[in-house]
Design a protein around this motif. Structure first.
Motif, PDB file in Angstrom:
ATOM      1  N   ILE A 372       9.263  58.808  83.477  1.00 17.05           N
ATOM      2  CA  ILE A 372      10.178  58.180  84.439  1.00 17.05           C
ATOM      3  C   ILE A 372       9.829  58.520  85.885  1.00 17.05           C
ATOM      4  N   GLY A 373       8.904  59.477  86.083  1.00 14.19           N
ATOM      5  CA  GLY A 373       8.575  59.885  87.448  1.00 14.19           C
ATOM      6  C   GLY A 373       7.439  59.109  88.071  1.00 14.19           C
ATOM      7  N   ALA A 374       6.719  58.348  87.270  1.00 10.44           N
ATOM      8  CA  ALA A 374       5.465  57.725  87.708  1.00 10.44           C
ATOM      9  C   ALA A 374       5.687  56.590  88.720  1.00 10.44           C
ATOM     10  N   PRO A 448       1.138  64.607  78.126  1.00 10.02           N
ATOM     11  CA  PRO A 448       0.784  65.997  78.414  1.00 10.02           C
ATOM     12  C   PRO A 448      -0.180  66.036  79.602  1.00 10.02           C
ATOM     13  N   ARG A 449      -0.110  67.106  80.398  1.00 13.59           N
ATOM     14  CA  ARG A 449      -1.041  67.288  81.522  1.00 13.59           C
ATOM     15  C   ARG A 449      -2.083  68.318  81.117  1.00 13.59           C
ATOM     16  N   TYR A 450      -3.329  68.061  81.509  1.00 12.81           N
ATOM     17  CA  TYR A 450      -4.413  68.980  81.166  1.00 12.81           C
ATOM     18  C   TYR A 450      -4.679  69.988  82.274  1.00 12.81           C
ATOM     19  N   TYR A 451      -5.033  71.198  81.870  1.00  7.16           N
ATOM     20  CA  TYR A 451      -5.416  72.249  82.817  1.00  7.16           C
ATOM     21  C   TYR A 451      -6.683  72.924  82.322  1.00  7.16           C
ATOM     22  N   SER A 452      -7.595  73.195  83.257  1.00  3.52           N
ATOM     23  CA  SER A 452      -8.808  73.920  82.920  1.00  3.52           C
ATOM     24  C   SER A 452      -8.406  75.355  82.624  1.00  3.52           C
ATOM     25  N   VAL A 466      -3.598  79.784  82.742  1.00  2.00           N
ATOM     26  CA  VAL A 466      -3.519  78.499  83.441  1.00  2.00           C
ATOM     27  C   VAL A 466      -3.325  78.788  84.920  1.00  2.00           C
ATOM     28  N   THR A 467      -3.990  77.998  85.756  1.00  2.00           N
ATOM     29  CA  THR A 467      -3.861  78.118  87.205  1.00  2.00           C
ATOM     30  C   THR A 467      -3.451  76.749  87.721  1.00  2.00           C
ATOM     31  N   ALA A 468      -2.200  76.607  88.098  1.00  2.00           N
ATOM     32  CA  ALA A 468      -1.717  75.255  88.433  1.00  2.00           C
ATOM     33  C   ALA A 468      -1.064  75.237  89.809  1.00  2.00           C
ATOM     34  N   VAL A 470       1.370  73.615  92.442  1.00  2.00           N
ATOM     35  CA  VAL A 470       2.585  72.815  92.279  1.00  2.00           C
ATOM     36  C   VAL A 470       2.551  71.606  93.220  1.00  2.00           C
ATOM     37  N   GLU A 471       2.708  70.424  92.619  1.00  2.00           N
ATOM     38  CA  GLU A 471       2.691  69.163  93.379  1.00  2.00           C
ATOM     39  C   GLU A 471       4.019  68.961  94.080  1.00  2.00           C
ATOM     40  N   SER A 472       3.992  68.962  95.382  1.00  2.00           N
ATOM     41  CA  SER A 472       5.206  68.745  96.144  1.00  2.00           C
ATOM     42  C   SER A 472       4.788  68.243  97.519  1.00  2.00           C
ATOM     43  N   GLY A 484       5.843  66.658  91.511  1.00  2.00           N
ATOM     44  CA  GLY A 484       5.130  66.374  90.264  1.00  2.00           C
ATOM     45  C   GLY A 484       5.926  66.887  89.078  1.00  2.00           C
ATOM     46  N   VAL A 485       5.797  66.202  87.953  1.00  2.00           N
ATOM     47  CA  VAL A 485       6.616  66.497  86.768  1.00  2.00           C
ATOM     48  C   VAL A 485       6.267  67.862  86.159  1.00  2.00           C
ATOM     49  N   ALA A 486       4.997  68.007  85.751  1.00  2.00           N
ATOM     50  CA  ALA A 486       4.630  69.176  84.947  1.00  2.00           C
ATOM     51  C   ALA A 486       4.577  70.451  85.786  1.00  2.00           C
ATOM     52  N   THR A 487       4.060  70.344  87.003  1.00  2.00           N
ATOM     53  CA  THR A 487       3.870  71.575  87.769  1.00  2.00           C
ATOM     54  C   THR A 487       5.206  72.144  88.241  1.00  2.00           C
ATOM     55  N   ASN A 488       6.187  71.278  88.482  1.00  2.00           N
ATOM     56  CA  ASN A 488       7.513  71.805  88.843  1.00  2.00           C
ATOM     57  C   ASN A 488       8.240  72.380  87.630  1.00  2.00           C
TER      58      ASN A 488
HETATM   59  P1  FAD Z   1       2.557  64.132  88.356  1.00  2.00           P
HETATM   60  O1  FAD Z   1       4.004  63.907  88.257  1.00  2.00           O
HETATM   61  O2  FAD Z   1       1.724  63.724  87.210  1.00  2.00           O
HETATM   62  O3  FAD Z   1       2.005  63.464  89.682  1.00  2.00           O
HETATM   63  C1  FAD Z   1       0.619  63.562  89.960  1.00  2.00           C
HETATM   64  C2  FAD Z   1       0.253  62.658  91.118  1.00  2.00           C
HETATM   65  O4  FAD Z   1       0.475  61.295  90.762  1.00  2.00           O
HETATM   66  C3  FAD Z   1       1.074  62.854  92.374  1.00  2.00           C
HETATM   67  O5  FAD Z   1       0.577  63.896  93.173  1.00  2.00           O
HETATM   68  C4  FAD Z   1       0.964  61.517  93.032  1.00  2.00           C
HETATM   69  O6  FAD Z   1      -0.268  61.407  93.702  1.00  2.00           O
HETATM   70  C5  FAD Z   1       0.958  60.569  91.858  1.00  2.00           C
HETATM   71  N1  FAD Z   1       2.331  60.112  91.583  1.00  2.00           N
HETATM   72  C6  FAD Z   1       3.141  60.540  90.585  1.00  2.00           C
HETATM   73  N2  FAD Z   1       4.325  59.906  90.644  1.00  2.00           N
HETATM   74  C7  FAD Z   1       4.262  59.056  91.682  1.00  2.00           C
HETATM   75  C8  FAD Z   1       5.167  58.110  92.245  1.00  2.00           C
HETATM   76  N3  FAD Z   1       6.377  57.916  91.747  1.00  2.00           N
HETATM   77  N4  FAD Z   1       4.760  57.396  93.304  1.00  2.00           N
HETATM   78  C9  FAD Z   1       3.525  57.565  93.822  1.00  2.00           C
HETATM   79  N5  FAD Z   1       2.631  58.444  93.341  1.00  2.00           N
HETATM   80  C10 FAD Z   1       2.980  59.177  92.290  1.00  2.00           C
HETATM   81  N6  FAD Z   1      -4.506  70.911  87.963  1.00  2.00           N
HETATM   82  C11 FAD Z   1      -4.370  72.202  88.339  1.00  2.00           C
HETATM   83  O7  FAD Z   1      -3.515  72.538  89.157  1.00  2.00           O
HETATM   84  N7  FAD Z   1      -5.183  73.191  87.808  1.00  2.00           N
HETATM   85  C12 FAD Z   1      -6.156  72.914  86.903  1.00  2.00           C
HETATM   86  O8  FAD Z   1      -6.853  73.815  86.438  1.00  2.00           O
HETATM   87  C13 FAD Z   1      -6.305  71.535  86.483  1.00  2.00           C
HETATM   88  N8  FAD Z   1      -7.238  71.200  85.569  1.00  2.00           N
HETATM   89  C14 FAD Z   1      -7.331  69.908  85.146  1.00  2.00           C
HETATM   90  C15 FAD Z   1      -8.287  69.593  84.174  1.00  2.00           C
HETATM   91  C16 FAD Z   1      -8.393  68.297  83.699  1.00  2.00           C
HETATM   92  C17 FAD Z   1      -9.420  67.968  82.648  1.00  2.00           C
HETATM   93  C18 FAD Z   1      -7.532  67.285  84.226  1.00  2.00           C
HETATM   94  C19 FAD Z   1      -7.638  65.871  83.743  1.00  2.00           C
HETATM   95  C20 FAD Z   1      -6.604  67.592  85.199  1.00  2.00           C
HETATM   96  C21 FAD Z   1      -6.489  68.899  85.668  1.00  2.00           C
HETATM   97  N9  FAD Z   1      -5.521  69.238  86.617  1.00  2.00           N
HETATM   98  C22 FAD Z   1      -5.429  70.551  87.037  1.00  2.00           C
HETATM   99  C23 FAD Z   1      -4.513  68.250  87.115  1.00  2.00           C
HETATM  100  C24 FAD Z   1      -3.259  68.308  86.213  1.00  2.00           C
HETATM  101  O9  FAD Z   1      -3.552  67.779  84.943  1.00  2.00           O
HETATM  102  C25 FAD Z   1      -2.075  67.487  86.756  1.00  2.00           C
HETATM  103  O10 FAD Z   1      -2.508  66.201  87.035  1.00  2.00           O
HETATM  104  C26 FAD Z   1      -1.441  68.060  87.991  1.00  2.00           C
HETATM  105  O11 FAD Z   1      -1.019  69.387  87.744  1.00  2.00           O
HETATM  106  C27 FAD Z   1      -0.219  67.225  88.434  1.00  2.00           C
HETATM  107  O12 FAD Z   1       0.715  67.141  87.398  1.00  2.00           O
HETATM  108  P2  FAD Z   1       2.263  66.891  87.666  1.00  2.00           P
HETATM  109  O13 FAD Z   1       2.878  66.460  86.391  1.00  2.00           O
HETATM  110  O14 FAD Z   1       2.863  68.041  88.377  1.00  2.00           O
HETATM  111  O15 FAD Z   1       2.247  65.669  88.691  1.00  2.00           O
END
Ligand code: FAD
Length: 671
Positions: A372-374, A448-452, A466-468, A470-472, A484-488
């Protein structure tokens, strides 16, 4: 911003390799509830004893159009569903959506020429197929492809297809999957209808590329198949039944549990993209030293599971949506009062699949299963226009849905999710006429979100780091930042675990204890995805790693491993890490750890740092030697670097170098 680009580049490198991780849960029990959806009970179609021959499947179910998807993060799957729906509602095609991994392809040559196959193919990492497309790709790309009717020159002469690719131009192998599949199908004599479309995530135009591609494609397909376009009327794909006899306390009701095993309280492997392990978080802490940005380090304990990893693998975190956003969604759609009502969701036609297990509640669906956040798709806005609360709002929605520039002008900078957009356009009205099915169809399932993985399996085989970050980010004209959904969610878990005195008010709304308190005591659902991003097998080989920001994650694991090997007396090669961040005093993650590794590795370890926001220390340049060529070149290249680094013109950069000379900051002793 420079860091972001680098981050993406480095993540690109991390994405290397194929990831054949195709095992699936096989332990789901037999279907009992007549309303329950079979996929979550019996595994996939093949496991349930259904045919893997798609031509037979189409015959059986009266379909003339099959839409295959190769999807990693759900977008290709979503596009496939949208094409299926549109093909049916606008052109009367009998469509079905199909996961590539559920079928075999040797019978491709038996598809009658009056039927059509679509391929919606995402390219993953370095030109790789998505996990679910690996088998198909290996088949069609194989050296001796054998079709069921044997080998003429053009075995696929009867086969007609449509193709769209999802790629990212910042990667070298841009959209290579759709290009390859298109080339190979053509090679075997198949006929493509319309252009092979290519969507570009790198340019941020995926949705618009898709919308622009599909109109001429539909026209070409209609001409080819003799289809007549009709006024599209919305028809729900899923039926919702209220289960009067059940309450959220009834044991058969899913409150967010991903499958039947989890519902019954048993955790059984294999743990994979269909079946997460609810892992305890052993430890969590903050890596940044500033208040306004966060980077979380987690130690995830996998000792109670059959999960394993090797250094360089990825871990998938299964997030839940923030309560604030769940509430907003339910409020704007008029479902707040019904949130705990128990419902069953059933596909109204046999080839559609409900993307979550039922019976369940609206609350659980929105919290655990829908993205729902996308960002909002413009096409979805068009679909929802028909259900607007007033004529005025309907006009506005129709305009937003049909006018690309207007849509981007109104919504682009706002980072609206679906509920925020409906709230904004609806002006306080409730959108209670939208059939819930439209949301199940129009939103992707929560991914699911992936992390290295940032630890070494040699050092800590049963704990995954995990080293993540936070998307804000602040949004102009909005009270609260985009989050961001997962990092928060991870931030909220970390704050709860540590009893942080000032937890994020937003984070507090996450339902951290999970369905039926199953995640309580700080747990997070995860699975591991194996990768080919690996250290050389011979530790004596030198390695050079480039990992700014969170790009450093896998390299922390690499260096942790090499430091341990050095302590064990193994001969370890030179280990050089290039790391960059904003300021050494703010976001230099693992700084003290690197000092420990340095003690173990000595001169073998070299850390080269760059801090993009520490510009106060201005270095002096000294150039000595050949004047005619070398010194001139150095001057030119420095100006180019400045131009690129600061985003200014070359003439402006040359002026900067000139000023450096004038200030004696650039001195030459040349002849
Ligand atoms: P999300 O909610 O998924 O948002 C991500 C981005 O999508 C936002 O920043 C924005 O640009 C866009 N977005 C989302 N919603 C909206 C909206 N409503 N309107 C406009 N734009 C929007 N991350 C790390 O921190 N550390 C790692 O080691 C790492 N390794 C990874 C390895 C792989 C193989 C992959 C594929 C990704 C990796 N990532 C890593 C990234 C991680 O998977 C996530 O994408 C990241 O943490 C963001 O997730 P989130 O759910 O917090 O953000």
């Amino acid at each position: 911003a420079e860091l972001d680009t680098l981050d993406i580049l480095v993540l690109g490198v991390i994405l290397l390799g194929t990831f054949a991780y195709l095992t699936k849960g096989t332990l789901w029990a037999k279907q009992k509830d007549p309303y329950a959806n079979a996929a979550y009970l019996n595994g996939n179609a093949a496991k349930a004893g259904k045919t893997r021959n798609f031509v037979e499947k189409m015959e059986e179910s009266g379909k003339n159009c099959i839409i295959f998807y190769g999807s990693q993060t759900g977008t290709a799957e979503d596009y496939a569903s949208r094409l299926a729906k549109e093909g049916k509602s606008r052109f009367g095609l009998e469509t079905m959506v199909a996961d590539l991994e559920e079928y075999d392809f040797d019978a491709m040559d038996t598809l009658p020429s009056d039927k059509i196959a679509f391929f919606v193919m995402a390219t993953y990492g370095e030109g790789e197929p998505t996990d679910n497309a690996v088998e198909f790709y290996e088949f069609i790309n194989g050296d001796d492809v054998a079709f069921s009717q044997g080998g003429e020159d053009a075995p696929l002469d009867n086969f007609h297809y449509v193709a769209f690719g999802l790629g990212n131009n910042t990667y070298e192998h841009y959209n290579s999957m759709v290009r390859d599949v298109d080339r190979l199908l053509t090679k075997y004599g198949a006929h493509r209808i319309g252009n092979a479309g290519e969507g570009d995530d790198g340019a941020g135009t995926m949705e618009e590329d898709f919308l622009a591609w599909k109109e001429p494609m539909w026209a070409a397909l209609a001409a080819h198949m003799g289809l007549e376009e009709r006024e599209a009327v919305y028809e729900p794909v899923f039926g919702i039944t209220v289960r009067e006899g059940l309450t959220p306390q009834s044991p058969e009701v899913y409150l967010g549990e991903p499958n039947k095993m989890h519902l019954e309280g048993a955790q059984k492997g294999p743990f994979n993209a269909h079946n997460p392990y609810i892992a305890p978080i052993a430890e969590s802490y903050e890596l940044f030293k500033v208040k306004d940005r966060n980077c979380i380090h987690l130690e995830i304990d996998i000792s109670g599971s059959t999960l394993s990893y090797t250094t360089g693998d990825h871990i998938a975190i299964w997030p839940t949506n923030a309560g604030d956003e769940v509430d907003r969604f339910l409020r704007v759609t008029g479902l707040t009062d019904k949130r705990e009502q128990v419902i069953s969701v059933k596909a109204l036609e046999p080839t559609a699949k409900v993307p979550f297990p039922t019976p369940t509640t609206y609350d659980a669906i929105v919290r655990y299963h829908l993205e729902i956040g996308a960002p909002v798709s413009r096409q979805f806005v068009s679909t929802l226009a028909a259900f607007a609360p007033t004529e005025e709002i309907k006009t506005e929605m129709t305009k937003l849905g049909s006018d690309k520039d207007y849509f981007h002008e109104k919504t682009g900078s706002q980072l609206f999710n679906i509920a925020r957009l409906l709230e904004h356009v609806g002006n306080g009205e409730t959108w209670d006429k939208i059939p819930f099915s439209a949301f199940i169809e129009g939103l992707t399932k929560l991914q699911p979100r992936y992390y290295s993985i940032s630890s070494s399996s040699h050092v800590q085989p049963k704990k995954i780091s995990v080293t993540a970050v936070v998307e804000s980010s602040m949004v102009v004209g909005r009270q609260d930042p985009f989050r961001g959904v997962a990092t928060n969610y991870l931030l909220a878990l970390k704050q709860k675990q540590n009893g942080d005195p000032e937890p994020s008010p937003f984070g507090l709304t996450y339902e951290l204890h999970g369905p039926r308190n199953k995640y309580d005591g700080i747990h997070v659902p995860v699975h591991v995805r194996h990768s080919n991003f690996k250290l050389p097998s011979d530790p004596a080989k030198p390695i050079i790693m480039i990992g700014p920001g969170t790009g450093v994650a896998p390299f922390r694991g690499f260096i942790q491993e090499r430091a341990q090997q050095a302590r064990e007396g193994i001969n370890v090669g030179r280990t050089i890490l290039f790391f960059g961040c904003r300021k050494s005093t703010e976001d230099f993650m693992y700084e003290s750890e690197f000092e420990e590794y340095k003690k173990a590795l000595g001169d073998k370890f070299e850390l080269v740092t760059a801090f993009s926001r520490e510009s106060s220390k201005k270095a002096f340049f000294y150039v000595c030697g050949d004047a005619a060529n070398m010194a001139r070149e150095v001057n030119t290249v420095l100006a180019q670097i400045i131009a690129e680094g600061r985003g200014v013109s070359e003439s402006k950069a040359e002026e900067i170098v000139k000023n450096m000379r004038a200030a004696n900051q650039y001195q030459e002793d040349v002849w």
